[in-house]
Design a protein around this motif. Structure first.
Motif, PDB file in Angstrom:
ATOM      1  N   SER A   1       2.851  -0.390 -24.188  1.00 27.16           N
ATOM      2  CA  SER A   1       2.445  -1.632 -23.183  1.00 27.16           C
ATOM      3  C   SER A   1       1.889  -2.591 -23.854  1.00 27.16           C
ATOM      4  O   SER A   1       0.786  -2.415 -24.831  1.00 27.16           O
ATOM      5  N   ILE A   2       1.983  -3.808 -23.558  1.00 29.41           N
ATOM      6  CA  ILE A   2       1.336  -4.993 -23.939  1.00 29.41           C
ATOM      7  C   ILE A   2      -0.075  -5.050 -23.364  1.00 29.41           C
ATOM      8  O   ILE A   2      -1.113  -5.433 -23.931  1.00 29.41           O
ATOM      9  N   ASP A   3      -0.343  -4.429 -22.257  1.00 23.54           N
ATOM     10  CA  ASP A   3      -1.445  -4.530 -21.606  1.00 23.54           C
ATOM     11  C   ASP A   3      -2.533  -3.306 -21.784  1.00 23.54           C
ATOM     12  O   ASP A   3      -3.845  -3.601 -21.540  1.00 23.54           O
ATOM     13  N   SER A   4      -2.062  -2.085 -22.345  1.00 21.25           N
ATOM     14  CA  SER A   4      -2.949  -1.012 -22.458  1.00 21.25           C
ATOM     15  C   SER A   4      -2.338  -0.269 -23.706  1.00 21.25           C
ATOM     16  O   SER A   4      -1.154  -0.670 -24.312  1.00 21.25           O
TER      17      SER A   4
ATOM     18  N   ALA B   1      11.866  -5.882 -19.347  1.00 22.90           N
ATOM     19  CA  ALA B   1      11.810  -5.111 -18.339  1.00 22.90           C
ATOM     20  C   ALA B   1      10.671  -4.099 -18.301  1.00 22.90           C
ATOM     21  O   ALA B   1      10.177  -3.778 -17.209  1.00 22.90           O
ATOM     22  N   GLN B   2      10.127  -3.625 -19.302  1.00 22.99           N
ATOM     23  CA  GLN B   2       9.046  -2.480 -19.500  1.00 22.99           C
ATOM     24  C   GLN B   2       7.763  -3.145 -19.909  1.00 22.99           C
ATOM     25  O   GLN B   2       6.764  -2.646 -19.970  1.00 22.99           O
ATOM     26  N   ASN B   3       7.919  -4.658 -20.204  1.00 26.80           N
ATOM     27  CA  ASN B   3       6.797  -5.235 -20.710  1.00 26.80           C
ATOM     28  C   ASN B   3       5.946  -4.439 -22.143  1.00 26.80           C
ATOM     29  O   ASN B   3       4.548  -4.075 -21.918  1.00 26.80           O
ATOM     30  N   MET B   4       7.047  -3.828 -22.864  1.00 26.03           N
ATOM     31  CA  MET B   4       6.536  -3.035 -24.206  1.00 26.03           C
ATOM     32  C   MET B   4       7.073  -3.576 -25.366  1.00 26.03           C
ATOM     33  O   MET B   4       7.955  -4.203 -25.443  1.00 26.03           O
ATOM     34  N   ILE B   5       6.023  -3.402 -26.162  1.00 26.22           N
ATOM     35  CA  ILE B   5       6.456  -3.786 -27.744  1.00 26.22           C
ATOM     36  C   ILE B   5       7.295  -2.446 -28.194  1.00 26.22           C
ATOM     37  O   ILE B   5       6.862  -1.388 -27.830  1.00 26.22           O
TER      38      ILE B   5
END
Length: 176
Positions: free
Chosen positions: A28-31, A6-10
């Motif tokens: 975040s996976i992206d930043s 849901a959060q796209n987080m580790i």
């Protein structure tokens, strides 16, 4: 370690010094954006302290939980993270209680260097060392933190750690 779709987080758990779960840290996976559990007690515990204290008296201190994971992956389970650029009185007390010596591996920016100086000032009776890639160089290739280094580079920084007075005289003066 987990993943929040849901959060796209580790996500990684934060535990109290005695190992009780107290919240989650998300990245975040992206930043490098962080989103933590509400009311995460960052001032009451250091990330990985319950594990690090089991590995002898020397504790490595960095800022981010993910930098601590990188240092652990490089062979040093005795690492903790402050979870930011400041350290609370309670966390200083924990370091005083569980560490006979400290290796500072904070970020190589002004805030990280100030955090390391704060730790050294507030723990005057502890042996304080600073991660150092080689004489006169904090980290290799302008790396900001352990997340920017290979396992071998992290090991070299820890194995070449210099005493606080030497850091202050030779390395720190040029970087703080």
């Amino acid at each position: 370690i987990g993943y929040s779709e849901a959060q796209n987080m580790i996500t990684v758990p934060l535990t109290s010094p005695d190992g009780r779960w107290v919240g989650l840290i998300g990245r975040s996976i992206d930043s490098k954006e962080f989103k933590n559990s509400r009311n995460l007690p960052r001032n009451k515990t250091l990330f990985n302290l319950s594990n690090a204290k089991k590995h002898g008296g020397r504790i490595i201190v960095c800022e981010s939980s993910f930098d601590a994971i990188r240092i652990h992956q490089s062979g040093f389970p005795n690492v903790v993270a402050t979870l930011g650029g400041n350290i609370s009185n309670e966390n200083i007390q924990n370091l005083n209680k569980y560490a006979s010596s400290i290796i500072v591996m904070t970020d190589a920016d002004a805030a990280g260097r100030k955090l390391g100086e704060d730790i050294a000032t507030r723990l005057p009776n502890k042996e304080i060392l600073w991660g150092s890639y080689q004489y006169g160089m904090i980290y290799p290739h302008d790396a900001k933190d352990a997340g920017d280094m290979t396992d071998e580079e992290i090991r070299q920084c820890i194995n070449n750690a210099v005493h606080h007075y030497e850091y202050a005289m030779e390395i720190g003066r040029a970087h703080v």
